[in-house]
Design an enzyme around this catalytic site. Structure first.
Site, PDB file in Angstrom:
ATOM      1  N   SER A 678      28.283  36.775  -3.520  1.00 31.85           N
ATOM      2  CA  SER A 678      28.364  36.911  -2.075  1.00 31.85           C
ATOM      3  C   SER A 678      29.019  38.245  -1.687  1.00 31.85           C
ATOM      4  O   SER A 678      28.529  39.311  -2.060  1.00 31.85           O
ATOM      5  CB  SER A 678      29.115  35.717  -1.494  1.00 31.85           C
ATOM      6  OG  SER A 678      28.990  35.668  -0.104  1.00 31.85           O
ATOM      7  N   ASP A 883      18.684  30.716  -1.179  1.00 25.40           N
ATOM      8  CA  ASP A 883      19.763  31.221  -0.320  1.00 25.40           C
ATOM      9  C   ASP A 883      19.182  32.047   0.810  1.00 25.40           C
ATOM     10  O   ASP A 883      18.256  32.841   0.611  1.00 25.40           O
ATOM     11  CB  ASP A 883      20.718  32.073  -1.166  1.00 25.40           C
ATOM     12  CG  ASP A 883      21.873  32.631  -0.350  1.00 25.40           C
ATOM     13  OD1 ASP A 883      22.251  31.991   0.655  1.00 25.40           O
ATOM     14  OD2 ASP A 883      22.400  33.693  -0.712  1.00 25.40           O
ATOM     15  N   HIS A 943      22.952  29.672  -2.694  1.00 25.67           N
ATOM     16  CA  HIS A 943      23.926  30.759  -2.731  1.00 25.67           C
ATOM     17  C   HIS A 943      24.831  30.655  -3.957  1.00 25.67           C
ATOM     18  O   HIS A 943      25.165  31.670  -4.569  1.00 25.67           O
ATOM     19  CB  HIS A 943      24.768  30.695  -1.456  1.00 25.67           C
ATOM     20  CG  HIS A 943      25.633  31.881  -1.215  1.00 25.67           C
ATOM     21  ND1 HIS A 943      25.133  33.127  -0.942  1.00 25.67           N
ATOM     22  CD2 HIS A 943      26.993  32.014  -1.203  1.00 25.67           C
ATOM     23  CE1 HIS A 943      26.132  33.982  -0.755  1.00 25.67           C
ATOM     24  NE2 HIS A 943      27.269  33.327  -0.913  1.00 25.67           N
TER      25      HIS A 943
END
Length: 952
Positions: A678, A883, A943
Site C-alpha cells: 500500500s 484490489d 489489497h
C-alpha cells in the site's frame, strides 16, 4: 441513627471511598456505589462525589470503550434544547439527545476535573458506537464531533460550580497530533463562575493566545500550572502567568536550543515566592529571575544547550531549607554551582539525581563527592557520580546514610577501577532498607569480594536487593545466581536501565531516566547503542508470545527523546543462520505493521475473541527472519514527535539496522530485503535508497558525518505489494479498475467516463508536484481523489476488494479489529515492552491526515528505483487483481513506464504463468520479468495479498 448524620459528616466519610482510593484500593468505587444503594439520603450525598472526576476515572480504568459511551450518554441527555437543535442540523438525530427519563441529579454541575482531550475522545467513541444506528442521518459529510464537543463545553461552563482542574492539552495520546478545532471555553457563558476556583491548569505551549487571554481574566489563583512544549513567545501564555498570584507548582518545557522568549521570561519574574515544586526543561534564562523561592521542596532542571551558560545566577546563593528532591540534567555544568546549591539545602535532601556532560570545572569533582558524602545526611535515593579516586569513602557514605534505599553510580570514567577491598567493607555498613544498587562497567572486583558482600546482604537487608553489576564473568554469574535462588538479590539484570557506556552522557542518562521514571514501561534485556549514531539507542526485550519456537526481540528505537519506533523481530523457523532478513512495513499512511504480523504474513493470527493466538503455517518466517517496524511516528505502538513525510524516517530505519546488526552479527551478513504494501510504495523505495546510498558512501549523511564503523547491509531486493508508487500513472487507471476489470463492474460507464475526463486536470497538477511545486502536491491530492477515487467510495463497495461490500468499518476486513483488542492487553504490552498507557490502534487517522496535508501522497517515489536496479538490487512489484485502491492495472502500467536502462527489455518480455511451488496445477497468477525488475499479478487476491492467498 447513621442515616441521620448531617450531610457534611457523610460527605467526609464517603469521600474516603472516592478518588483518593484510585491506585490504592481496588474496591474504592465498589464501596461508594454500595453506599448509594443504602437509602435516598445517602445517595444524594454520594452521587456528587462519584461524578466529580468522571474522565479521570474512565482513563484510569483501562480506557473501556463502553464506559465512554455510557458516560457521554448521560452528559448528552443533560444538553439544553438549543444544543439539540444545533446537533440536529449537523446530522444527529435530536431524539438521541433527549432522554425519556430525566434524572433528579444535575450531573454536569458535579464535575471538578475536565480534560479537553479526554472529552473529545469520549465523544468520538460515543459517535462510533452510534454510527450504525439511526443516530446519524442527513448530511454525513458534516462532522458532528467538534459540534458535539463545543456544545458539551458550553454545558460544563454553564453548569459547573466548582471546577478545580482543567486540562487544555489539545494533542492526542502521543502528545503530537492536534485535536481540532479548539474551543475557547473561558469565553463561554458561565465560565467566569465555573473557572473562578480553578487550581490546576495544564495546556500545550502553542495553545491559541486568545484562549489563554480569556482564561487570564478569570483564573487568578491557579496553584499547579503545567505547560508542555513552549516553542514560541506566546503572548497569551505570558499574560496568563503574569496574572497568577499563588503559584505553588510550575512546570514548563521549552524547545531545546530555542531562542529567547522575552514576554514569557518577563512574566516569570518574581513568581518563585510561593513555589514548592519547579520543573523547567531546556531552560534558557537564569533561575534567579524567579526571585527567592524559600518554599521549594522539589527542583527539576534540564539544560541540553551545547555551550556553557549560567542557568543559576544568584539562585544557588539563596537558602532552601525545605528542598528535599533535586534533579539536575545539565549538559555543560559548573560543578561549583551544584555544590553551593546542595550546601544551601542544609542537609534536607532525600532524593538526588544529577547528570552532566561537560563540567566547566572538573577540578571540583572531588569536592562534589565530598559534598554528597557530608551534606546530605537524610538521603534516601542517590543517582549520580562518585569520584573514582574517592572510592574508598563509599563505605563511609553508607555508614552515614542509614535511610538509603537506592544507590546508583553513573559511569563517569572508562578507566578500570578496582573495588574489591571496598566491596568487602561496604557489606559491613549496608543500610537495612537498601533496595537497589547499581555499579558501573569500569568497577571490577574479585569473586571473593562479591561473595563477602552478598553474605552481608543476607544478614543485614530486610528485603531482596535489586543489584546491577555491569562488569561480571561467568563465575560472577554463577555466584549471583545462587543468591538469586536464596532470594538475597532479585533476578539478574543484563543491562541497566539508567546508563550506557558512550560519550554522550547527558542524553543517555537523562533519556534512560525519563523512560524509566516518566514513561515507566519495562525492564529491558538490553539497551544498545552505536558510536556513529550517538542520538540513537535500542531498548530491547525477548518476548515469548505468538511463535514461541523461535527467537524474538521487541522494543523501541529511541531517537533522542523525541521519537520512539516500536519493532518486533521473529527469527526464521527454518535456518536462521542462512535464511534472509525481511523488513516489513504496512501502509496507510498511518497503519501499524503489526497488521501484517497478525493478519497477513506473520507467525501467528489472533483468535476471534482477541485473547489468544494461533500459529500461521504460511508465515513468511517459515523461510526468513522478519522485522515488523511501526513507522512513521505515532503508528501502532510507536510514539513521539510529528512526522508528515516519507523521507523523515529513512535515516532512522538505517540507524536501527546498524545498531541491531552490530549487536547481532550473526544476521549482519545475510541477504536483506525491504518489503511492504500500500503506502509502503513510498516507504520502501525511500528506505532502500537510504541503505544503498550509505552502502556506497554517497549519501549526504555519510558525507557529512563521516562514520567510522558502518556495516555493509546486503540489500538484495525490495518487494512492494499493491503499492502507490507513481501516482501520475496510477491515477489514470482507476476508471478501468472500476468498470473494466476481470470482475463485475462496480460503477456505471457514465461515472467512469467522468473519472477519465477528470484525469487530464489531475495529471497536470501531479506533474507540477513532481516538478517541485510543493503547493500543488496537496491540491492535486484533493482534486484527484475527489473526482477519480471518491465515486467508488460512494458505493460502499470494499475499496480493497471489488468483489465484496465494505461491512466491517473503514478497513472493511472482518476480524481485523481483534488485533487491537489483543495488543491492548496489559500482559501483552508488558511482555513486549510497549508503552502501557498508549492505546494501540491499527491505523491512525491523525497520521494519515498529516501526510495528506503535507502533500506526501503525490510525491514521485518511483524515481528512486532506477539507481537501485542499476546497482543490482532486484525489485518485485506484486498486486492482487481484485484490489481497487492500489490496483494491479495501475501498477502494471507504471512498471512499463519506469525510465530505466532495462525499460525496453522489460516491456518486450513475455507474460508467463506463475504457479505454486510444489504444485504446478495451481495457476496463482502471471508475471513479467527482465533483469532485476519483476511485475506479478496475483489472481483472486485483494489489497492484502498474503491474507487472501496465503499459500502462494
Amino acid at each position: 441513627m447513621v442515616s441521620k448524620l448531617p450531610p457534611e459528616c457523610l460527605y467526609k466519610i464517603f469521600d474516603e471511598f472516592s478518588y483518593s482510593q484510585i491506585g490504592k484500593e481496588k474496591n474504592g468505587f465498589i464501596h461508594l456505589r454500595s453506599v448509594i444503594l443504602v437509602n435516598k439520603y445517602w445517595c444524594n450525598v454520594a452521587i456528587p462525589i462519584l461524578w466529580r472526576r468522571t474522565f479521570n476515572w474512565i482513563y484510569q480504568k483501562n480506557n473501556d470503550g463502553n464506559r465512554h459511551v455510557h458516560l457521554m450518554s448521560t452528559y448528552i441527555s443533560c444538553l439544553p434544547e438549543e444544543s439539540s437543535v444545533i446537533l440536529d442540523k449537523s446530522g444527529v438525530n435530536s431524539l438521541i439527545t433527549q432522554s425519556a427519563f430525566r434524572s433528579n441529579f444535575d450531573y454536569p454541575s458535579f464535575l471538578q476535573g475536565l480534560q479537553y482531550k479526554w472529552l473529545y475522545n469520549s465523544v468520538d467513541k460515543w459517535l462510533d458506537a452510534h454510527t450504525s444506528t439511526d443516530v446519524m442521518r442527513g448530511n454525513r459529510e458534516m462532522n458532528p464531533l467538534p459540534i458535539f464537543v463545543e456544545e458539551l463545553c458550553k454545558l460544563f461552563m454553564n453548569r459547573c460550580t466548582n471546577l478545580l482542574q482543567l486540562s487544555f492539552n489539545h494533542l492526542d495520546d502521543f502528545g503530537e497530533y492536534p485535536i481540532c478545532p479548539i474551543v475557547n471555553m473561558p469565553s463561554f457563558t458561565g465560565a467566569s463562575d465555573a473557572l473562578a476556583n480553578l487550581r490546576h491548569f495544564d495546556f500545550h505551549g502553542c495553545l491559541d493566545p486568545k484562549i489563554l487571554e480569556s482564561a487570564a481574566k478569570i483564573c487568578k489563583f491557579v496553584k499547579v500550572l503545567s505547560v508542555a512544549c513552549c516553542c514560541y513567545d506566546n503572548e497569551g501564555l505570558a499574560t496568563f502567568i503574569d496574572q497568577q498570584t499563588r503559584l505553588e507548582n510550575l512546570s514548563i518545557e521549552f524547545e531545546q536550543n530555542g531562542g529567547d522568549l522575552p514576554k514569557i521570561r518577563n512574566s516569570l519574574c518574581n513568581k518563585g515566592k510561593d513555589l514548592s515544586a519547579l520543573m523547567i526543561r531546556q531552560i534558557f534564562f537564569p533561575l534567579d529571575i524567579l526571585g527567592h523561592s524559600p518554599n521549594l521542596t522539589g527542583l527539576f532542571i534540564e539544560d541540553g544547550y551545547d555551550l556553557h551558560r549560567d542557568i543559576f545566577g544568584q539562585f544557588v546563593n539563596w537558602q532552601f531549607f525545605r528542598l528535599t528532591n533535586l534533579f539536575l540534567a545539565i549538559k555543560n555544568v559548573h560543578i561549583g554551582s551544584i555544590i553551593q546549591l546542595i550546601n544551601n539545602t542544609h542537609g534536607n535532601l532525600t532524593t538526588v539525581r544529577i547528570v552532566w556532560t561537560k563540567p566547566v570545572d572538573k577540578y571540583n569533582f572531588n569536592l562534589y563527592t565530598e559534598t554528597i558524602l557530608v551534606s546530605c545526611p537524610r538521603l534516601i535515593a542517590y543517582h549520580g557520580y562518585f569520584d573514582d579516586s574517592e572510592i574508598g569513602k563509599m563505605p563511609e557514605f553508607f555508614e552515614k546514610h542509614k535511610n538509603l534505599e537506592e544507590f546508583h553510580i553513573s559511569q563517569y570514567s572508562l578507566t578500570r577501577c578496582e573495588i574489591s577491598n571496598m566491596l568487602k567493607k561496604l557489606g559491613k555498613y549496608l543500610p537495612s532498607k537498601l533496595r537497589e544498587i547499581y555499579l558501573p562497567t569500569n568497577y571490577v572486583y574479585t569473586t571473593e569480594s562479591l561473595e563477602s558482600f552478598l553474605e552481608s546482604c543476607a544478614t543485614k537487608l530486610h528485603a531482596p536487593l535489586k543489584l546491577t553489576l555491569r562488569c561480571r564473568s561467568t563465575i560472577h554469574e554463577e555466584i549471583l545466581s545462587r543468591y538469586v535462588e536464596r532470594k538475597i538479590i532479585k533476578q539478574l539484570i543484563q543491562q541497566d536501565d539508567f546508563v550506557k557506556v558512550s560519550g554522550h552522557w547527558l542524553e543517555e542518562k537523562l533519556e534512560a531516566y525519563l523512560l524509566d521514571n516518566k514513561l515507566g514501561y519495562g525492564s529491558w534485556t538490553k539497551i544498545l547503542s552505536h558510536q556513529d549514531f550517538p542520538d540513537y539507542q535500542i531498548r530491547l526485550k525477548e518476548p515469548k508470545l505468538c511463535d514461541t519456537s523461535v527467537q524474538q526481540y521487541s522494543g523501541y528505537l529511541d531517537v533522542s527523546r523525541k521519537k520512539h519506533f516500536f519493532f518486533w523481530f521473529f527469527e526464521s523457523r527454518n535456518d536462521p543462520s542462512n535464511d534472509p532478513i525481511v523488513l516489513w512495513l504496512n501502509g496507510g499512511p498511518g497503519c501499524s505493521s503489526l497488521v501484517g504480523l497478525f493478519f497477513e504474513l506473520g507467525p501467528c493470527t489472533v483468535n476471534e475473541n482477541g485473547d489468544d493466538t494461533t500459529i500461521n503455517p504460511y508465515s513468511w518466517n517459515s523461510n526468513a527472519s522478519i522485522i515488523f517496524l511501526d513507522q512513521p511516528m505515532n503508528v501502532g505502538y510507536s510514539h513521539g514527535s510529528k512526522v508528515s513525510t516519507t523521507l523523515a524516517a529513512s535515516i532512522d530505519v538505517y540507524a536501527f539496522l546498524q545498531i541491531f546488526f552490530q549487536e547481532y552479527p550473526q544476521y549482519a551478513h545475510l541477504d536483506f530485503h525491504v518489503a511492504g504494501e500500500s503506502y509502503a510504495g513510498h516507504y520502501v523505495p525511500a528506505i532502500a535508497a537510504e541503505i544503498n546510498n550509505n552502502n556506497k558512501g554517497t549519501s549526504p549523511w555519510v558525507l557529512d558525518k563521516k562514520p567510522k564503523s558502518l556495516l555493509h547491509i546486503n540489500l538484495e531486493s525490495i518487494l512492494i505489494g499493491n503499492g502507490i508508487v507513481d501516482p501520475l500513472v496510477q491515477y489514470k487507471y482507476y476508471p478501468d479498475m472500476a468498470c473494466n476489470s476481470s470482475y463485475a463492474p462496480v460503477l456505471d460507464i457514465p461515472t467512469c467516463n467522468k473519472m477519465r475526463d477528470a484525469y487530464a486536470t489531475c495529471a497536470k497538477m501531479i506533474k507540477k508536484c513532481y516538478d517541485g511545486v510543493t503547493t500543488t502536491c496537496l491540491t492535486s491530492s484533493m482534486y484527484c481523489n475527489r473526482h477519480i477515487v471518491f465515486p467508488y467510495y460512494s458505493t460502499r463497495r470494499n475499496p480493497y476488494d471489488v468483489r465484496k461490500q465494505c461491512d466491517n468499518g473503514d478497513l472493511c476486513y472482518p476480524g481485523i479489529d481483534v488485533i487491537e483488542k489483543y495488543l491492548n492487553r496489559g500482559d501483552v504490552k508488558e511482555e513486549l515492552g510497549a508503552n502501557p498507557w498508549m492505546r494501540y490502534r491499527i491505523c491512525s487517522s491523525q497520521v494519515n491526515f498529516r501526510f495528506q496535508m503535507a502533500g506526501d501522497l503525490m510525491k514521485p517515489f518511483h524515481i528512486l528505483l532506477p539507481p537501485l536496479l542499476d546497482d543490482g538490487v532486484r525489485i518485485l512489484i506484486y498486486a492482487g487483481d481484485a484490489d481497487f485502491i492500489c490496483n494491479w492495472v495501475g501498477n502494471d502500467a507504471w512498471t512499463k513506464e519506469l525510465d530505466w536502462s532495462g525499460k525496453q527489455g522489460f516491456n518486450d518480455a513475455k507474460t508467463r504463468p506463475w504457479k505454486v511451488k510444489g504444485d504446478k496445477s495451481v495457476h496463482a497468477g502471471e508475471y513479467r520479468s527482465y533483469k532485476g525488475l519483476t511485475f506479478l499479478r496475483i489472481f483472486e487476491a485483494g489489497h492484502m495479498v498474503p491474507y487472501d492467498q496465503p499459500r502462494p
